[in-house]
Design an enzyme around this catalytic site. Structure first.
Site, PDB file in Angstrom:
ATOM      1  N   GLU A   1      27.091  14.062 -15.905  1.00 38.76           N
ATOM      2  CA  GLU A   1      26.786  15.430 -16.360  1.00 38.76           C
ATOM      3  C   GLU A   1      27.531  15.783 -17.636  1.00 38.76           C
ATOM      4  OE1 GLU A   1      24.586  17.477 -16.103  1.00 38.76           O
ATOM      5  OE2 GLU A   1      23.799  16.111 -14.615  1.00 38.76           O
TER       6      GLU A   1
HETATM    7  C1  LIG Z   1      26.810   7.015 -10.634  1.00 33.11           C
HETATM    8  C2  LIG Z   1      26.159   7.649 -11.814  1.00 33.11           C
HETATM    9  C3  LIG Z   1      25.158   8.593 -11.616  1.00 33.11           C
HETATM   10  C4  LIG Z   1      24.506   9.151 -12.708  1.00 33.11           C
HETATM   11  N1  LIG Z   1      23.457  10.019 -12.499  1.00 33.11           N
HETATM   12  C5  LIG Z   1      22.662  10.359 -13.556  1.00 33.11           C
HETATM   13  C6  LIG Z   1      21.429  11.052 -13.367  1.00 33.11           C
HETATM   14  O1  LIG Z   1      21.075  11.431 -12.247  1.00 33.11           O
HETATM   15  N2  LIG Z   1      20.650  11.280 -14.438  1.00 33.11           N
HETATM   16  C7  LIG Z   1      20.997  10.888 -15.696  1.00 33.11           C
HETATM   17  O2  LIG Z   1      20.224  11.106 -16.627  1.00 33.11           O
HETATM   18  N3  LIG Z   1      22.187  10.269 -15.928  1.00 33.11           N
HETATM   19  C8  LIG Z   1      23.004   9.983 -14.885  1.00 33.11           C
HETATM   20  N4  LIG Z   1      24.191   9.321 -15.098  1.00 33.11           N
HETATM   21  C9  LIG Z   1      24.580   9.009 -16.457  1.00 33.11           C
HETATM   22  C10 LIG Z   1      25.797   9.828 -16.931  1.00 33.11           C
HETATM   23  O3  LIG Z   1      25.439  11.160 -17.114  1.00 33.11           O
HETATM   24  C11 LIG Z   1      26.328   9.137 -18.208  1.00 33.11           C
HETATM   25  O4  LIG Z   1      26.920   7.933 -17.796  1.00 33.11           O
HETATM   26  C12 LIG Z   1      27.321  10.005 -18.960  1.00 33.11           C
HETATM   27  O5  LIG Z   1      26.679  11.125 -19.502  1.00 33.11           O
HETATM   28  C13 LIG Z   1      28.003   9.246 -20.088  1.00 33.11           C
HETATM   29  O6  LIG Z   1      27.093   8.504 -20.852  1.00 33.11           O
HETATM   30  P1  LIG Z   1      27.348   6.950 -21.109  1.00 33.11           P
HETATM   31  O7  LIG Z   1      27.627   6.308 -19.804  1.00 33.11           O
HETATM   32  O8  LIG Z   1      26.230   6.399 -21.900  1.00 33.11           O
HETATM   33  O9  LIG Z   1      28.674   6.898 -21.953  1.00 33.11           O
HETATM   34  P2  LIG Z   1      28.762   7.027 -23.556  1.00 33.11           P
HETATM   35  O10 LIG Z   1      27.938   8.167 -24.013  1.00 33.11           O
HETATM   36  O11 LIG Z   1      28.511   5.708 -24.157  1.00 33.11           O
HETATM   37  O12 LIG Z   1      30.285   7.412 -23.755  1.00 33.11           O
HETATM   38  C14 LIG Z   1      31.344   6.449 -23.680  1.00 33.11           C
HETATM   39  C15 LIG Z   1      32.682   7.139 -23.926  1.00 33.11           C
HETATM   40  O13 LIG Z   1      32.687   7.710 -25.249  1.00 33.11           O
HETATM   41  C16 LIG Z   1      33.018   9.081 -25.179  1.00 33.11           C
HETATM   42  N5  LIG Z   1      32.286   9.806 -26.227  1.00 33.11           N
HETATM   43  C17 LIG Z   1      30.981   9.723 -26.536  1.00 33.11           C
HETATM   44  N6  LIG Z   1      30.686  10.566 -27.522  1.00 33.11           N
HETATM   45  C18 LIG Z   1      31.815  11.219 -27.841  1.00 33.11           C
HETATM   46  C19 LIG Z   1      32.167  12.242 -28.767  1.00 33.11           C
HETATM   47  N7  LIG Z   1      31.265  12.794 -29.578  1.00 33.11           N
HETATM   48  N8  LIG Z   1      33.447  12.662 -28.816  1.00 33.11           N
HETATM   49  C20 LIG Z   1      34.382  12.138 -27.982  1.00 33.11           C
HETATM   50  N9  LIG Z   1      34.111  11.174 -27.089  1.00 33.11           N
HETATM   51  C21 LIG Z   1      32.847  10.732 -27.009  1.00 33.11           C
HETATM   52  C22 LIG Z   1      32.594   9.529 -23.797  1.00 33.11           C
HETATM   53  O14 LIG Z   1      33.308  10.694 -23.392  1.00 33.11           O
HETATM   54  C23 LIG Z   1      32.944   8.298 -22.970  1.00 33.11           C
HETATM   55  O15 LIG Z   1      34.296   8.318 -22.627  1.00 33.11           O
HETATM   56  C24 LIG Z   1      24.893   8.786 -14.022  1.00 33.11           C
HETATM   57  C25 LIG Z   1      25.926   7.860 -14.204  1.00 33.11           C
HETATM   58  C26 LIG Z   1      26.535   7.278 -13.137  1.00 33.11           C
HETATM   59  C27 LIG Z   1      27.591   6.239 -13.383  1.00 33.11           C
END
Ligand SMILES: Cc1cc2nc3c(=O)[nH]c(=O)nc-3n(C[C@H](O)[C@H](O)[C@H](O)COP(=O)(O)OP(=O)(O)OC[C@H]3O[C@@H](n4cnc5c(N)ncnc54)[C@H](O)[C@@H]3O)c2cc1C
Length: 598
Positions: A443
């Site tokens: 989220e």
């Molecule tokens: C168990 C689980 C359930 C989930 N359920 C859903 C769901 O129902 N629907 C759905 O759509 N998604 C879902 N997600 C996805 C989840 O919302 C994302 O994993 C999350 O938003 C982070 O995206 P990412 O994993 O691509 O990380 P990334 O976006 O690649 O981020 C990696 C790191 O970089 C940091 N970062 C990125 N951009 C910035 C910035 N501008 N400034 C500072 N730091 C930054 C982040 O904080 C993080 O620490 C789920 C994930 C998991 C693991």
């Protein structure tokens, strides 16, 4: 085996004694007739459902997890989940706070909030199946066409179908502007969707006959980035006009993630293979429509950690009273026993009280937010609606990030109370830690919530909304500033509020010169803001407790509340001084580190 007792007394205290919700509801015609007895009776039954139906499935669901049949793409949830869900539907629980026009019971959000806290304590993984449906309901209710609402809302409200939110793709999570899933218009007005989503919670399961996916995708002529995203409704089974189920749609589960926690919830890779969908809201305005769901989900995620904080606390407390190790530093306490129970040791008490203070402070904040949500949507006075909406928007990232970070601190502390036994599965404590961990990530990670709070919600409007919350603090200070008994709470609150104003102005000025300064300070700022909000609510809870004690009420509940408030102000709030200091140290030590991070 862990235990769980629904914290009904504390919920009643917050709802009826601190916020006097039924008085507030008198000004909202939709809820004017709701009384305390109804709210309490619903929550008592809800607590029984959580404790007796879903809590017993928490450990078994974690051990078993979900299974995918690769031939049929069908997913089976852990044993007992489907039956518990059927009971949930039979009891009318999905409809609690939903619109009566679609079969809902129309109860205030505050009832649903407390019910969901208990469900989350009992079994976060199970609760996510119906939990996601609520977000889908909110998004469709706000942005769906009449036809979509008529066809889908009654099924979501009754719980016959569940919902999902499909945003994330393998290459894009935080930055949704990168998403690639395509939606091509069809001659009949529908759209054909093709692409791959990952990490979709409750994305596939055997608990309902249909699943309503809300999917973000791009139209062929869409602008680049986040301005070119649209929202689509894509059912697992196509739905005929009379609501009956038709052919299987081209949306299916391609795989399940193996993960650290919430094993009972299916985290699905979702393949859209020419799936048929309909547009929700305006073309290219999908993010705005999805934000309704995301905001609901952000409050929901904070509530997940609140639930885990509470259940972890209850179990650590029981263990600390029972486990005998060493003697108290200040002399033997249990003379009839070979050692004293570990609850005599100051640091064990600190761990317990940390979890208790975070649970009770979090409960006050979460309940307050849902009260504001009802005002935002249903209050007859436009100014009240607008102000309430703005304060909810300010508090939403705090609920999401502060409560989930606190959940991490609290579940770890409670596991620590168990010593080595906390690390052993059968006690259930390590599961609370593992399940909570995702709440800080999905989220929008807590970093993103912090940037949203400081960058958008506070500096973005020159602190105007923060000032609105500041007025509540100022009113409490004006009311209690001369009350000596309240001084231990009012003085640190007033000091922090004053510091916060200076701190915010300073960061705004630095951020104007160098935006990395905002990024460097945001996470620390979030915790300071969270503590400011908690200090306000803890002061209000202490105020009620003091009034009751002064009036001769001998219920020990009020003494306990006062002691916990004192602990919060003495041991947790002072963290803000360090946080402000690290935030003020600026971006340089992070950004001028090319060699260190080479
Ligand atoms: C168990 C689980 C359930 C989930 N359920 C859903 C769901 O129902 N629907 C759905 O759509 N998604 C879902 N997600 C996805 C989840 O919302 C994302 O994993 C999350 O938003 C982070 O995206 P990412 O994993 O691509 O990380 P990334 O976006 O690649 O981020 C990696 C790191 O970089 C940091 N970062 C990125 N951009 C910035 C910035 N501008 N400034 C500072 N730091 C930054 C982040 O904080 C993080 O620490 C789920 C994930 C998991 C693991």
């Amino acid at each position: 085996m862990p235990q769980y007792n629904p914290p009904l007394r504390d919920m009643q205290f917050v709802m009826h004694e601190v916020f006097k919700v039924t008085d507030e509801f008198k000004a909202i015609p939709k809820h004017a007739d709701i009384d305390r007895e109804t709210i309490d009776a619903v929550l008592e039954e809800g607590g029984k459902f959580a404790a007796e139906v879903t809590f017993p499935l928490n450990i078994s669901g974690d051990e078993e997890g979900c299974t995918l049949d690769r031939k049929t793409h069908e997913v089976t949830a852990p044993k007992g989940f489907k039956q518990a869900y059927a009971q949930y539907v039979e009891g009318g629980w999905p409809a609690l706070s939903c619109d009566p026009e679609y079969g809902g019971q129309g109860l205030p959000f505050v009832v649903n909030q407390c019910f969901y806290e208990m469900l989350n304590s009992a079994n976060q993984a199970w609760t996510m199946y119906p939990g996601l449906s609520h977000g889908a309901y909110e998004a469709l209710h706000a942005h769906g066409t009449e036809a979509q609402k008529k066809l889908y809302l009654p099924k979501l409200v009754s719980g016959e179908w569940t919902g999902t939110m499909c945003l994330t793709e393998p290459h894009c999570g935080t930055d949704l502007g990168l998403l690639r899933t395509k939606a091509e218009p069809q001659p009949d007005g529908s759209y054909k969707l093709t692409g791959n989503k990952i990490f979709i919670s409750a994305g596939e399961h055997d608990m309902t006959s249909n699943i309503v996916h809300l999917v973000l995708a791009r139209l062929p002529d869409a602008p680049q980035g986040s301005k070119g995203i649209s929202l689509f409704l894509v059912p697992k089974f196509n739905v005929a006009e009379d609501g009956s189920l038709g052919t299987r749609n081209g949306i299916y589960c391609g795989g399940l993630e193996h993960k650290m926690g919430i094993h009972g919830n299916a985290t699905a890779q979702i393949v859209l293979d020419g799936a048929s969908g309909t547009l929700v809201g305006a073309p290219n305005k999908g993010l705005a429509a999805m934000f309704v769901m995301m905001n609901a989900a952000r409050l929901g995620v904070g509530n997940q950690s609140l639930g885990l904080t509470e259940v972890a606390y209850q179990n650590a407390l029981a263990y600390a009273k029972d486990r005998l190790q060493m003697r108290s530093l200040s002399g033997v306490k249990a003379k009839d026993k070979p050692a004293d129970p570990i609850i005599v040791h100051p640091d064990v008490r600190k761990m317990l009280l940390t979890a208790k203070a975070y649970a009770e402070g979090g409960r006050a904040l979460a309940i307050y937010c849902t009260l504001l949500l009802d005002k935002e949507l249903h209050h007859p006075d436009e100014k009240v609606r607008k102000d309430s909406g703005e304060v909810v928007a300010l508090l939403t990232p705090i609920v999401k990030a502060f409560l989930t970070d606190n959940g991490h601190i609290a579940t770890n502390a409670c596991m620590q109370v168990f010593g080595g036994h906390g690390f052993i599965k059968e006690w259930g404590m390590e599961q609370f830690v593992r399940d909570n961990r995702i709440n800080m990530i999905y989220e929008g990670t807590n970093t993103i919530q912090s940037l949203d709070l400081l960058g958008r919600k506070i500096l973005g409007n020159n602190g105007a909304t923060l000032k609105k919350f500041g007025k509540l603090i100022a009113a409490l200070i004006a009311e209690e500033g001369v009350n000596e008994k309240m001084a231990e709470f009012i003085n640190p609150l007033a000091y922090l509020a004053d510091q916060m104003t200076k701190f915010t102005t300073e960061l705004g000025f630095k951020g104007f010169q160098n935006p990395d300064e905002v990024g460097a300070a945001a996470v620390d700022y979030m915790r300071v803001a969270g503590h400011l909000v908690f200090a306000y609510f803890w002061a209000r809870m202490a105020q009620v407790a003091l009034q009751q004690i002064a009036a001769g009420n001998t219920d020990r509940f009020y003494v306990a509340k006062l002691q916990t408030a004192r602990f919060y102000f003495a041991k947790l709030l002072p963290e803000t001084a360090t946080l402000m200091r690290t935030a003020r140290s600026g971006a340089r030590s992070l950004m001028e580190t090319e060699e260190a991070l080479a």
